[in-house]
Write an enzyme that holds these catalytic residues in place. Structure first.
Site, PDB file in Angstrom:
ATOM      1  N   HIS A 142       0.768  -1.273  -0.048  1.00  0.00           N
ATOM      2  CA  HIS A 142      -0.099   0.145   0.004  1.00  0.00           C
ATOM      3  C   HIS A 142       0.958   1.408  -0.037  1.00  0.00           C
ATOM      4  CE1 HIS A 142       1.374  -0.874   3.930  1.00  0.00           C
ATOM      5  NE2 HIS A 142       1.131  -1.907   3.572  1.00  0.00           N
ATOM      6  N   CYS A 143       2.091   1.038  -0.447  1.00  0.00           N
ATOM      7  CA  CYS A 143       2.900   2.313  -0.126  1.00  0.00           C
ATOM      8  C   CYS A 143       3.667   2.357  -1.576  1.00  0.00           C
ATOM      9  CB  CYS A 143       4.373   2.135   0.815  1.00  0.00           C
ATOM     10  SG  CYS A 143       3.551   1.912   2.549  1.00  0.00           S
ATOM     11  N   ILE A 144       4.576   1.485  -2.075  1.00  0.00           N
ATOM     12  CA  ILE A 144       5.300   1.877  -3.349  1.00  0.00           C
ATOM     13  C   ILE A 144       4.366   2.191  -4.679  1.00  0.00           C
ATOM     14  CG2 ILE A 144       7.240   1.123  -4.768  1.00  0.00           C
ATOM     15  CD1 ILE A 144       8.384  -0.183  -2.313  1.00  0.00           C
ATOM     16  N   ILE A 199       1.708   3.222  -4.495  1.00  0.00           N
ATOM     17  CA  ILE A 199       0.461   4.565  -4.477  1.00  0.00           C
ATOM     18  C   ILE A 199       1.500   5.773  -4.215  1.00  0.00           C
ATOM     19  CG2 ILE A 199      -1.168   5.079  -2.682  1.00  0.00           C
ATOM     20  CD1 ILE A 199      -1.867   2.454  -2.587  1.00  0.00           C
ATOM     21  N   ASP A 200       2.273   5.890  -3.269  1.00  0.00           N
ATOM     22  CA  ASP A 200       2.791   7.020  -2.449  1.00  0.00           C
ATOM     23  C   ASP A 200       3.309   7.969  -3.906  1.00  0.00           C
ATOM     24  OD1 ASP A 200       2.046   6.050  -0.372  1.00  0.00           O
ATOM     25  OD2 ASP A 200       4.124   5.451   0.400  1.00  0.00           O
TER      26      ASP A 200
END
Ligand SMILES: NC(=O)c1ccc[n+]([C@@H]2O[C@H](COP(=O)([O-])OP(=O)(O)OC[C@H]3O[C@@H](n4cnc5c(N)ncnc54)[C@H](O)[C@@H]3O)[C@@H](O)[C@H]2O)c1
Length: 439
Positions: free
Chosen positions: A273-275, A277-278
Site C-alpha cells: 500500500h506504499c510503493i 501508491i505514494d
C-alpha cells in the site's frame, strides 16, 4: 518561560500521555514502543472491532504477538478507544491513518481531513500534533496548520505541529522500530524541539530536517527510488528473457561491485500500500508547478504491466505442454504483497489471479499467512488457502510462485508438473529444470 519548556519536561519525565490515531501496521508498533519506554498510551481507531480486540489484549497483525499488547493492557499503560472526544487528553498526538489514492489515482485525503477535524474540536494548549502518514510536500502546513489555527490557538506558542514519516517495514526481522532512524521536522523551531525530544525517547537516532516539506518529500523519495529501480529490473527481466540470459545471475554478479550499485530484484509486479501508491502523491502535487514527473509514470507503467507478462509466461508454458489456460488448474503460491507478511493489499497476485480467471483458469491459492482472501478495492475472490497436500500438487496443471514466503519449494518442484517462478526460489534446482519456467 519558553512555550516548549513545559511539554519537553513532561516528555522527559515520561509524564506525557501519548495519543496515537490509527491502530494499523504503523500505529500499533508505535504504541508498543512508547509503552515499552514507560509512557502511557491512548490509542484511537474508528474501527470498533479493532478497539475491542486490542482492549482484550489481542493482536490482529501477524507481525505482532498478542502477548506484547496484553502486557500493557493489564498493567494499565495502554488504553484504546473509538471515542474521539477524548482527544483533548493526550499531550502528544501521532496521526497514523491511511493515505490511499482515489479511483482517479489522486490523493485521497479524507482520513487525514477527518482526523484533523476531530483534533481541531478537541485541541488544547500544550499539545504536540505529529502527522506520520505518507503524503505530498505541503500537507502539514497547507492542510493541518490552518485547520488547527482556526481554533484561535497559535502554532509554536499554544500548540506544536510536526511531520515525521513512518519507515515501518512489516515482517522485517533485521530492523526493529527503535533501530530505524526517524526524520522529524517541526513547523516552528519550538515545534522542532518538542518533536525531536519526543522521538528521542523511543528511537535510537532522530534526524531533524529544516521543514515539514523536506520531511514529507524524504519519505516520497524513498518510495519513488524503490519504485523506479524495481521497474528498471522488471523491464530488464523481460528483455533478458528474450535474450536467454538469467537476470538473477546478472544482478548477483553486479552486486559484487563494492560501490555504486545497490541490487533491486524483479518480481511479479509491484505490491503493498506504499510503493505503488505514494509516488502519485508527488505527481499530483507536481501539477501545481506545471511539472510532469516522468520517471514516476514510466515506473508505474512498467510495474503495472508485469502481471500481464507473468500471465503470458503461464499461457506459453501451458501451451508448450499442449494445454490452454482455459480449464487449467492453477495454484498461486503466495498472495501477500511480500515475503512472510499477512497483507495482500495491492498485491500483484490479485491482478495475476484476475487475469487468469478471465481466461478461464480454475484457481487455487496457498498462503500460510492469509487463510481466506478478503474483498479488495478492485478484486473479489471467494477462495480459501488450500493446504499443500501431495494430492493437490500432483493434480494441478501449474503452480505460480508469486510471493516468496518461507515454504518448501523443493518439495513443490518435485510434485507439480509445471512451476512458474517469479522470485527465483528455484535457484539451484537443476534436477527439476525441465518443469521450471522463470517469469
Ligand atoms: N504499513 C506500512 O508498511 C507503512 C510504512 C510506512 C508508511 N506507511 C503509511 O502510514 C499510514 C498508515 O498506514 P498503515 O499501513 O498503518 O494503515 P492501516 O490501514 O494498517 O491502518 C490505518 C488504521 O487507521 C484507522 N483509521 C482510518 N481512518 C481513521 C480515522 N479517521 N480515525 C482513526 N483511525 C482511522 C483504520 O481503521 C486502521 O486501523 C499511511 O499513510 C501509509 O502510507 C505505512
Amino acid at each position: 518561560m519558553n512555550s516548549e519548556k513545559q511539554p519537553i519536561e513532561k516528555i522527559l519525565k515520561k509524564g506525557a500521555l501519548i495519543g496515537i490515531i490509527g491502530m494499523g501496521y504503523v500505529g500499533l508498533p508505535l504504541v508498543l514502543r512508547f509503552c515499552e519506554e514507560d509512557f502511557r498510551v491512548l490509542g484511537f481507531d474508528i474501527d470498533s472491532k479493532k478497539v475491542a480486540t486490542l482492549k482484550k489484549g489481542k493482536s490482529y497483525l501477524k507481525s505482532i504477538l498478542s502477548s506484547r499488547i496484553s502486557r500493557f493492557i493489564r498493567n494499565g499503560r495502554l488504553d484504546v478507544t473509538d471515542d474521539f472526544s477524548r482527544l483533548h487528553k493526550p499531550d502528544c498526538i501521532l496521526i497514523c491513518v491511511p493515505t490511499p489514492l482515489t479511483e482517479k489515482m489522486e490523493p485521497d485525503l479524507q482520513y487525514i481531513e477527518k482526523t484533523a477535524e476531530a483534533i481541531r474540536r478537541n485541541l488544547r494548549k500544550g499539545q504536540l500534533i505529529v502527522l506520520e502518514s505518507t503524503t505530498y510536500p505541503g500537507t502539514t502546513e497547507e492542510l493541518l496548520l490552518p485547520k488547527l489555527e482556526s481554533t484561535g490557538l497559535k502554532v509554536g506558542k499554544d500548540f506544536f505541529l510536526a511531520f515525521s514519516p513512518e519507515r515501518e517495514d512489516p515482517g522485517n526481522k533485521r530492523f526493529m522500530t527503535h533501530q530505524i532512524p526517524k526524520v522529524v521536522a517541526g513547523v516552528t523551531p519550538s515545534c522542532q524541539k518538542v518533536v525531536t525530544t519526543l522521538y528521542r525517547q523511543i528511537i535510537q537516532k532522530v534526524v531533524p530536517v529544516s521543514s515539514t516539506r523536506v520531511a514529507e518529500l524524504t519519505k516520497l523519495l524513498e518510495n519513488i527510488y524503490r519504485s523506479v529501480n524495481i521497474a528498471l529490473v522488471n523491464e530488464l527481466k523481460m528483455l533478458t528473457d528474450r535474450m536467454g540470459i538469467d537476470i538473477w545471475e546478472v544482478i548477483e554478479a553486479a552486486s559484487t561491485k563494492p560501490f555504486g550499485f545497490s541490487p533491486f530484484y524483479p518480481g511479479p509486479g509491484m505490491g503493498g500500500h506504499c510503493i505503488p501508491i505514494d509516488p502519485y502523491y508527488l505527481s499530483w502535487k507536481a501539477r501545481e508547478y506545471d511539472f510532469t514527473t516522468r520517471f514516476i509514470f514510466l515506473a508505474g507503467e512498467i510495474n503495472v504491466h508485469v502481471p500481464y507478462y507473468v500471465v503470458a509466461k503461464v499461457q506459453d508454458a501451458l501451451n508448450g505442454r499442449g494445454k490452454s489456460v482455459k480449464g487449467a488448474k492453477i495454484l498461486i503460491l503466495g498472495v501477500a504483497y511480500k515475503k512472510d507478511v499477512d497483507d495482500a493489499r495491492e498485491s500483484p497476485a490479485l491482478a495475476i489471479m484476475d487475469l487468469l480467471r478471465k481466461k478461464g483458469a480454475v484457481l487455487f491459492y496457498h498462503d500460510p499467512y492469509i487463510p481466506a482472501l478478503p474483498s479488495f478495492r478492485k478484486y473479489s475472490f471467494q477462495l480459501k488457502s488450500s493446504p499443500l497436500t501431495e494430492r493437490l500438487l500432483r493434480r494441478i496443471d501449474a503452480a505460480v510462485v508469486v510471493t516468496d514466503h518461507s515454504i518448501d519449494y523443493r518439495r513443490i518442484a518435485k510434485l507439480v508438473p509445471l512451476l512458474i517462478d517469479t522470485r527465483n526460489v528455484t535457484k539451484g534446482m537443476e534436477r527439476y529444470k525441465k518443469k521450471i519456467v522463470k517469469a
